[in-house]
Every structure is written in structure tokens, then in C-alpha cells.
Design a protein around this motif. Structure first.
Motif, PDB file in Angstrom:
ATOM      1  N   ALA A  22       0.817  -1.110  -0.057  1.00 41.97           N
ATOM      2  CA  ALA A  22      -0.058  -0.081   0.164  1.00 41.97           C
ATOM      3  C   ALA A  22       0.972   1.329  -0.015  1.00 41.97           C
ATOM      4  O   ALA A  22       1.864   1.241   0.640  1.00 41.97           O
ATOM      5  N   VAL A  23       0.440   2.400  -0.634  1.00 38.80           N
ATOM      6  CA  VAL A  23       1.446   3.447  -0.833  1.00 38.80           C
ATOM      7  C   VAL A  23       0.216   4.891  -0.371  1.00 38.80           C
ATOM      8  O   VAL A  23      -0.881   4.937  -0.806  1.00 38.80           O
ATOM      9  N   MET A  24       0.685   5.652   0.589  1.00 34.36           N
ATOM     10  CA  MET A  24       0.137   6.577   1.001  1.00 34.36           C
ATOM     11  C   MET A  24       0.760   8.017   0.891  1.00 34.36           C
ATOM     12  O   MET A  24       2.002   7.826   1.587  1.00 34.36           O
ATOM     13  N   ALA A  78       6.781   0.175  -5.352  1.00 34.72           N
ATOM     14  CA  ALA A  78       5.333   0.454  -5.545  1.00 34.72           C
ATOM     15  C   ALA A  78       5.066   1.949  -5.319  1.00 34.72           C
ATOM     16  O   ALA A  78       4.256   2.599  -6.029  1.00 34.72           O
ATOM     17  N   SER A  79       5.864   2.526  -4.540  1.00 28.95           N
ATOM     18  CA  SER A  79       5.648   4.038  -4.400  1.00 28.95           C
ATOM     19  C   SER A  79       6.130   4.820  -5.362  1.00 28.95           C
ATOM     20  O   SER A  79       5.372   5.744  -6.009  1.00 28.95           O
ATOM     21  N   ALA A  80       7.424   4.414  -6.076  1.00 26.88           N
ATOM     22  CA  ALA A  80       7.647   4.982  -7.406  1.00 26.88           C
ATOM     23  C   ALA A  80       6.535   4.840  -8.386  1.00 26.88           C
ATOM     24  O   ALA A  80       6.411   5.942  -9.063  1.00 26.88           O
ATOM     25  N   PHE A  81       6.088   3.834  -8.508  1.00 32.37           N
ATOM     26  CA  PHE A  81       5.159   3.374  -9.465  1.00 32.37           C
ATOM     27  C   PHE A  81       4.102   4.264  -9.540  1.00 32.37           C
ATOM     28  O   PHE A  81       3.574   5.077 -10.376  1.00 32.37           O
ATOM     29  N   VAL A  82       3.725   4.555  -8.351  1.00 36.65           N
ATOM     30  CA  VAL A  82       2.314   5.618  -8.233  1.00 36.65           C
ATOM     31  C   VAL A  82       3.084   7.066  -8.585  1.00 36.65           C
ATOM     32  O   VAL A  82       2.171   7.855  -9.038  1.00 36.65           O
ATOM     33  N   GLY A 253      12.561  -3.767 -11.467  1.00 34.86           N
ATOM     34  CA  GLY A 253      11.428  -4.649 -11.848  1.00 34.86           C
ATOM     35  C   GLY A 253      10.111  -3.982 -12.115  1.00 34.86           C
ATOM     36  O   GLY A 253      10.120  -2.509 -12.214  1.00 34.86           O
ATOM     37  N   HIS A 254       9.197  -4.734 -12.481  1.00 35.16           N
ATOM     38  CA  HIS A 254       7.790  -4.151 -12.955  1.00 35.16           C
ATOM     39  C   HIS A 254       7.154  -4.114 -11.793  1.00 35.16           C
ATOM     40  O   HIS A 254       7.173  -4.489 -10.550  1.00 35.16           O
ATOM     41  N   ALA A 255       5.807  -3.475 -12.041  1.00 38.77           N
ATOM     42  CA  ALA A 255       4.910  -3.423 -10.932  1.00 38.77           C
ATOM     43  C   ALA A 255       3.431  -3.240 -11.608  1.00 38.77           C
ATOM     44  O   ALA A 255       3.359  -2.865 -12.962  1.00 38.77           O
ATOM     45  N   ALA A 256       2.338  -3.684 -11.131  1.00 36.46           N
ATOM     46  CA  ALA A 256       0.961  -3.721 -11.358  1.00 36.46           C
ATOM     47  C   ALA A 256       0.015  -3.134 -10.349  1.00 36.46           C
ATOM     48  O   ALA A 256       0.037  -3.328  -9.425  1.00 36.46           O
ATOM     49  N   HIS A 257      -0.809  -2.047 -11.133  1.00 34.57           N
ATOM     50  CA  HIS A 257      -1.649  -1.335 -10.190  1.00 34.57           C
ATOM     51  C   HIS A 257      -2.939  -2.219  -9.890  1.00 34.57           C
ATOM     52  O   HIS A 257      -3.555  -2.497 -10.851  1.00 34.57           O
ATOM     53  N   TYR A 258      -3.390  -2.339  -8.856  1.00 30.45           N
ATOM     54  CA  TYR A 258      -4.308  -3.270  -8.192  1.00 30.45           C
ATOM     55  C   TYR A 258      -5.637  -2.527  -7.778  1.00 30.45           C
ATOM     56  O   TYR A 258      -6.673  -2.728  -8.247  1.00 30.45           O
TER      57      TYR A 258
END
Length: 265
Positions: A22-24, A78-82, A253-258
Motif C-alpha cells: 500500500a502507498v500513501m 510500488a511508491s515510485a510506480f504511483v 522490476g515491474h509493477a502492476a496497479h491493483y
């Protein structure tokens, strides 16, 4: 108070695999108690909290469901992805964490997100703790340690994939966690691992970016190569691209938004 929350699967290009975080992002820090309560309610390996710094970049902190974590790779990805999604004009982010210092995260030409972390290569231990021996169903061939975890080295991939852990025993190793690893028997990867962390978060972490800052230099030296492909062999699984550059380790790595939503606290 309503706050935006995003959940991203890290070290995968498809949802329902990799490691969810989770990213906030908030204008100022929430209280430690509130951040810990949110992380416990989310019940994911980590919840990352980010606050803009005065000059540029972001200050980042990570919380598992039970405690604040000094260093987390997958929740950083995940944070960078967001942040890249919110600011598509950006190709690089500058981040700061107390235990890591200043570090950067950037987009790569292949579409991955690359994190530039300190090298945390482990050192061989003189004596293997009894709780480590009793906590694993397969006796280690070698044991190393860095500031984060004990590194248990096995000869075969079947040992890494089949080993069982006794959480009560491994929890006594706190503040250290346990990673088990071996060279890969597949041509697709250079090494494989699994990560157990009952002292700091849960039973088995699906994909652990931070521990690869120790695994990558360890295997780079053994295999005689600085660019490595890694697979974390949890039930969800995850793929990490690692590059050792002296006192730095690049983890990509890759990431996927859920999920994107709002919470009320």
C-alpha cells in the motif's frame, strides 16, 4: 479525515503475483501510531508513507502490520510506480529514508523501475544460532548475516523450495530475519531465494527487494558476474533484475496497479 490509498503488486507485470504494497502520500507526517494502525488494518507486507521534502524528492517510511521497517524494496518500487503514474513527465525520483540515506529511483528504457540502494553484502558467521538450526527443517550448508537477516545457503533448489520454518524459533532471532538461497537450476535465473520474517512482519514475504542488496553481491562474487536475474520462490513469486556497482546495488522490476481508493481515519 479521508486519505488516498493505492495498492500495487511489485516485482511482477500482472496483478495477483509479486508482493502487494500500500502507498500513501500526505503533505505532512501522520502520527506514528496512526501509520502503524493503518498498516495493521491494511495487513499487507508493507504500507509505505511518503511526504514531500522541503527542497525536492520525498521522505519515505515503511510499516509492516506489526512494526516500522528500516528498509523495504518492494514498497519503494510500488511508491515510485504511483508517483510516476501521477507525474508522467518525471523519469527520476530522489528519496530519503533514515536507515538508507539518500537514494534514487528511475524509469528504465525497458519499462522497469530501477532503485539505487547501498550494497549490504553479508559476512559469514562464526557460530550458527541454535534458534536458526531449530527453526528450519533442512540444515544449512553455510550461514552468513548482514544488518537485516541471516543468509542460509543451500546446495539445491529443491531445499530452498521445500524447507519449512518454525516461526516460534525464528522469531527468537529478532531483530534479524532469515533468507534461504541457492544458485538457480534454471537457465532463466542466476539464483533463487525465500524470505521468512516472523520477527518483523509475518510468515513468508512474497518478494523482498531489500534483501537482494545483500543477495546480489553475494552471488555476484560466487558466480563471477555483476548483472544477475533473481527469482523469489514464494507462492506468489517475483522476478528481480540486480546489478552490482561497487558499493551500490541496482534492483529493478515491474509493477502492476491493483487498487486506488480512499480510507477514512
Amino acid at each position: 479525515m479521508e486519505l488516498e490509498i493505492n495498492v500495487v503488486d511489485a516485482f511482477t507485470d500482472a496483478v495477483f503475483s509479486g508482493n502487494p504494497a500500500a502507498v500513501m502520500i500526505t503533505d505532512s507526517w501522520l502520527s506514528d501510531e496512526l501509520m502503524q494502525s493503518i498498516a495493521a488494518e491494511n495487513n499487507l507486507s508493507e504500507t509505505a508513507f511518503l511526504v514531500p521534502q522541503e527542497i525536492s524528492g520525498y521522505h519515505i517510511r515503511w510499516f509492516s502490520p506489526i512494526t516500522e521497517i528500516p528498509f523495504c524494496g518492494h514498497a519503494t518500487l510500488a511508491s515510485a510506480f504511483v508517483l510516476f503514474d501521477k507525474n508522467p513527465q518525471l523519469n527520476r525520483l530522489d528519496l530519503f529514508a533514515e536507515a538508507v540515506g539518500d537514494f534514487s529511483v528511475s524509469k528504465t528504457d525497458s519499462g522497469q523501475i530501477q532503485m539505487n540502494f547501498p550494497n549490504t553484502k553479508p559476512e559469514k558467521v562464526d557460530t550458527t544460532p541454535d534458534n536458526l538450526l531449530s527453526g528450519l527443517s533442512i540444515t544449512p550448508d553455510e550461514v552468513y548475516r548482514n544488518d537485516q537477516a541471516y543468509f542460509v545457503v543451500y546446495k539445491s533448489e529443491s531445499d530452498v523450495r521445500s524447507v519449512l520454518c518454525d516461526n516460534a524459533s525464528l522469531k527468537q532471532l529478532a531483530p534479524y530475519d532469515v533468507v534461504v538461497t541457492c544458485s538457480s537450476e534454471s537457465a532463466d535465473y542466476d539464483f533463487v531465494s525465500r524470505y521468512f520474517w516472523p520477527a518483523n512482519g509475518g510468515d513468508e514475504d512474497p518478494v523482498t527487494g531489500s534483501i537482494h542488496t545483500g543477495l546480489a553481491p553475494f552471488w555476484a562474487e560466487r558466480l563471477g558476474k555483476n548483472d544477475l536475474m533473481a527469482y523469489q520462490a514464494s507462492r506468489r513469486g517475483g522476478v528481480l533484475h540486480c546489478s552490482v556497482k561497487g558499493d551500490r546495488v541496482l534492483i529493478s522490476g515491474h509493477a502492476a496497479h491493483y487498487l486506488k481508493g480512499r480510507i477514512t481515519v
